[in-house]
Motif scaffolding. Structure first.
Motif, short mmCIF file in Angstrom:
data_model
loop_
_atom_site.label_atom_id
_atom_site.label_comp_id
_atom_site.label_asym_id
_atom_site.label_seq_id
_atom_site.Cartn_x
_atom_site.Cartn_y
_atom_site.Cartn_z
N ARG A 247 7.23 -2.62 6.46
CA ARG A 247 5.85 -2.84 6.91
C ARG A 247 5.38 -1.81 7.93
NH1 ARG A 247 3.79 -6.50 3.21
NH2 ARG A 247 5.45 -7.94 2.74
N SER B 171 0.13 -2.24 0.39
CA SER B 171 0.26 -3.66 0.11
C SER B 171 -1.08 -4.20 -0.38
CB SER B 171 0.70 -4.39 1.37
OG SER B 171 0.75 -5.76 1.13
N PHE B 172 -1.06 -4.83 -1.55
CA PHE B 172 -2.25 -5.48 -2.10
C PHE B 172 -1.95 -6.95 -2.32
CE2 PHE B 172 -2.73 -1.11 -3.80
CZ PHE B 172 -3.93 -0.80 -3.22
N GLN B 173 -2.91 -7.80 -1.99
CA GLN B 173 -2.75 -9.22 -2.25
C GLN B 173 -4.02 -9.72 -2.91
OE1 GLN B 173 -1.80 -11.52 1.19
NE2 GLN B 173 -1.18 -13.28 -0.03
N LYS B 174 -3.86 -10.31 -4.09
CA LYS B 174 -5.00 -10.83 -4.84
C LYS B 174 -4.59 -12.16 -5.44
CE LYS B 174 -8.64 -9.29 -7.80
NZ LYS B 174 -9.17 -8.20 -8.57
N ASN C 272 -2.59 -15.22 -6.10
CA ASN C 272 -1.18 -15.55 -5.86
C ASN C 272 -0.24 -14.39 -6.18
OD1 ASN C 272 -1.44 -15.55 -8.59
ND2 ASN C 272 -0.39 -17.47 -8.94
N MET C 273 -0.79 -13.18 -6.36
CA MET C 273 0.02 -12.00 -6.65
C MET C 273 0.00 -11.05 -5.47
SD MET C 273 -0.46 -9.06 -9.49
CE MET C 273 -1.04 -7.78 -8.42
N THR C 274 1.17 -10.54 -5.10
CA THR C 274 1.29 -9.56 -4.03
C THR C 274 2.05 -8.35 -4.55
OG1 THR C 274 1.35 -11.30 -2.37
CG2 THR C 274 2.16 -9.15 -1.70
N PHE C 275 1.49 -7.16 -4.30
CA PHE C 275 2.13 -5.91 -4.67
C PHE C 275 2.44 -5.15 -3.39
CE2 PHE C 275 1.78 -1.33 -5.46
CZ PHE C 275 2.80 -1.17 -6.39
N TYR C 276 3.68 -4.77 -3.20
CA TYR C 276 4.11 -4.05 -1.99
C TYR C 276 4.88 -2.81 -2.39
CZ TYR C 276 6.42 -3.06 2.42
OH TYR C 276 6.89 -2.44 3.54
#
Length: 63
Positions: free
Chosen positions: A25, A31-34, A36-40
């Motif tokens: 971090r 980091s994308f959050q949309k 219930n999906m999170t892409f890191y």
């Protein structure tokens, strides 16, 4: 088998150290959050670890 054991040892060490030192971090990590999906994607963390390992391995290799 030795490489596998070394990887397990390094993974355990990183897990243990992550309890005390927060490596992930960093600014520059994507980091994308949309919903219930999170892409890191740890871009800055990967670059920092690559730099540290390159310096460390160059110091060890010169002996």
């Amino acid at each position: 088998m030795m490489i596998g054991l070394a990887l397990i040892a390094v993974g355990g060490l990183l897990w243990f150290l992550s309890q005390f030192i927060s490596i992930g971090r960093l600014p520059g990590d994507i980091s994308f959050q949309k919903g219930n999906m999170t892409f890191y994607f740890p871009l800055a963390t990967g670059l920092l670890l690559s730099l540290i390992l390159t310096i460390l391995l160059n110091l060890i290799g010169r002996r």
